[in-house]
Write an enzyme that holds these catalytic residues in place. Sequence first.
Site, mmCIF file in Angstrom:
data_model
loop_
_atom_site.group_PDB
_atom_site.id
_atom_site.type_symbol
_atom_site.label_atom_id
_atom_site.label_comp_id
_atom_site.label_asym_id
_atom_site.label_seq_id
_atom_site.Cartn_x
_atom_site.Cartn_y
_atom_site.Cartn_z
ATOM 1 N N GLY A 54 45.880 49.420 34.304
ATOM 2 C CA GLY A 54 44.483 48.525 33.673
ATOM 3 C C GLY A 54 43.076 48.931 34.224
ATOM 4 N N THR A 55 42.330 48.050 34.365
ATOM 5 C CA THR A 55 40.785 48.444 34.855
ATOM 6 C C THR A 55 40.884 48.905 36.353
ATOM 7 O OG1 THR A 55 40.565 46.168 35.315
ATOM 8 C CG2 THR A 55 39.908 47.190 33.169
ATOM 9 N N GLY A 56 41.928 48.821 37.067
ATOM 10 C CA GLY A 56 41.955 49.291 38.619
ATOM 11 C C GLY A 56 42.910 50.576 38.466
ATOM 12 N N CYS B 175 40.206 33.238 38.350
ATOM 13 C CA CYS B 175 39.150 33.994 37.726
ATOM 14 C C CYS B 175 38.537 33.097 36.607
ATOM 15 C CB CYS B 175 39.911 35.240 36.967
ATOM 16 S SG CYS B 175 38.519 36.428 36.467
ATOM 17 N N CYS C 9 29.034 40.251 38.461
ATOM 18 C CA CYS C 9 29.794 39.740 37.297
ATOM 19 C C CYS C 9 28.728 39.663 36.059
ATOM 20 C CB CYS C 9 30.488 38.673 37.419
ATOM 21 S SG CYS C 9 31.611 37.929 35.920
ATOM 22 N N LYS D 289 26.800 43.180 28.311
ATOM 23 C CA LYS D 289 28.310 43.151 28.375
ATOM 24 C C LYS D 289 28.983 44.001 27.389
ATOM 25 C CE LYS D 289 32.102 41.264 29.668
ATOM 26 N NZ LYS D 289 32.597 39.814 29.883
#
Length: 423
Positions: free
Chosen positions: A10-12, A160, A354, A389
């Site tokens: 994923g994003t990691g 989250c 964020c 974004k």
Amino acid sequence: MAHIVVLGAGTGGMPAAYELRAELGKQHDITVVNERDYFQFVPSNPWVAVGWRTREDICFPLAPYLERKGINFIAKRVDKIDAENNKLELDGGDTVEYDYLVIVTGPRLAFEEVEGAGPDHGTSNSICSIDHAEKAYEDYQKFLENPGPVVIGAMPFASCFGPAYEFAFIVDTDLRKRKMRHKVPMTFVTSEPYIGHLGLGGVGDSRGMLESEMRNHHINWITNAKTVKVEPGKMHVEQYDDNGQKVKDVEVPYTFSMMLPAFKGVDAVASVEGLCNPRGFVLVDDYQRNPKYKNIYSAGVCIAIPPVEATPVPTGAPKTGYMIESMVTAVVHNIDAELAGKEPNTKGTWNAICLADMGDTGAAFVALPQIPPRNVAWMKKGKWVHLAKIAFEKYFIRKMKKGTSEPLYEKYMLKALGIERLD
């Protein structure tokens, strides 16, 4: 020659694989193991759920891009981690041996903790995966034909909260564009003790700003809300006061709902004795390394981070993009150090940065460090955040396809926010 296995894409996981290849060179083998054969850019799922994006916009096959960088890829679920023998057991019986394991799986979505919750076996929607976001869009299309009350929010042990706020404002914006907003009462139901808590104890004036935005957008809210049961068309909620005493039971009607679930560790990871905390999140030291299994590192949503503060209804601490990027870089440098016969010496920077989309505007927050007291804590709103974004989505997907390990936040995001350094 060492074999490093990255569990998760994923994003990691993808940046971890690319950074390992860039740092270690070709003298070591790198393998990515992921249950699915595609990458999904999860931050765009709120847009998918209202039809502003499609699967094709935010997903792509993993194998061609990883293999182009000399990274092996296995699209199978891991059923067991044999940490004592440095081995993974995969669905179908295959095994993979490793010298170092990097766990970046993300969470398991624990819908079972609330009766009737979730899109698979319940009646509430989710935006935590592309499959769930597409299911939410199907239900949203039906809802548009027969509009009614909307409930959006987060259940106990959620960690989250940003996507819930994003989705509430995105739905509001979409309905206004369709000239239907006046037909739809909206309620935000959250385990947070107050609007804008975000699992962080608030950031700057997040409470005042988000409460004001919700009033301006005619979104009601219920905080300290423990969702206990979901029925078709009805959300059962226990509301608590700030001392943790139940105040009342509330039944919230809905025609369309999206509730973020609690997170837990994925089964194969959570079942390894000594690897995780009771909720299945990987225990790590200052160097992202598990204290018991020294050749296992972890980063991202799947690691154990204590809550910022105790809350009447349990909430978790979020892991945002900069935090994950920083953790991944620390993992890579520490594995490189170990391969050179040195001790790990790189620490991740657990700061929260964020960008939250709000449909046609947005909010950016910075908490340095994440746990108070902080050196920097502010939240700002503007159209520029919405545009940032969109730019972030396009840049990150392009970066994952190119296979670069460039730290996006360090080079672009911090400068855009007027921050030169985080240390």
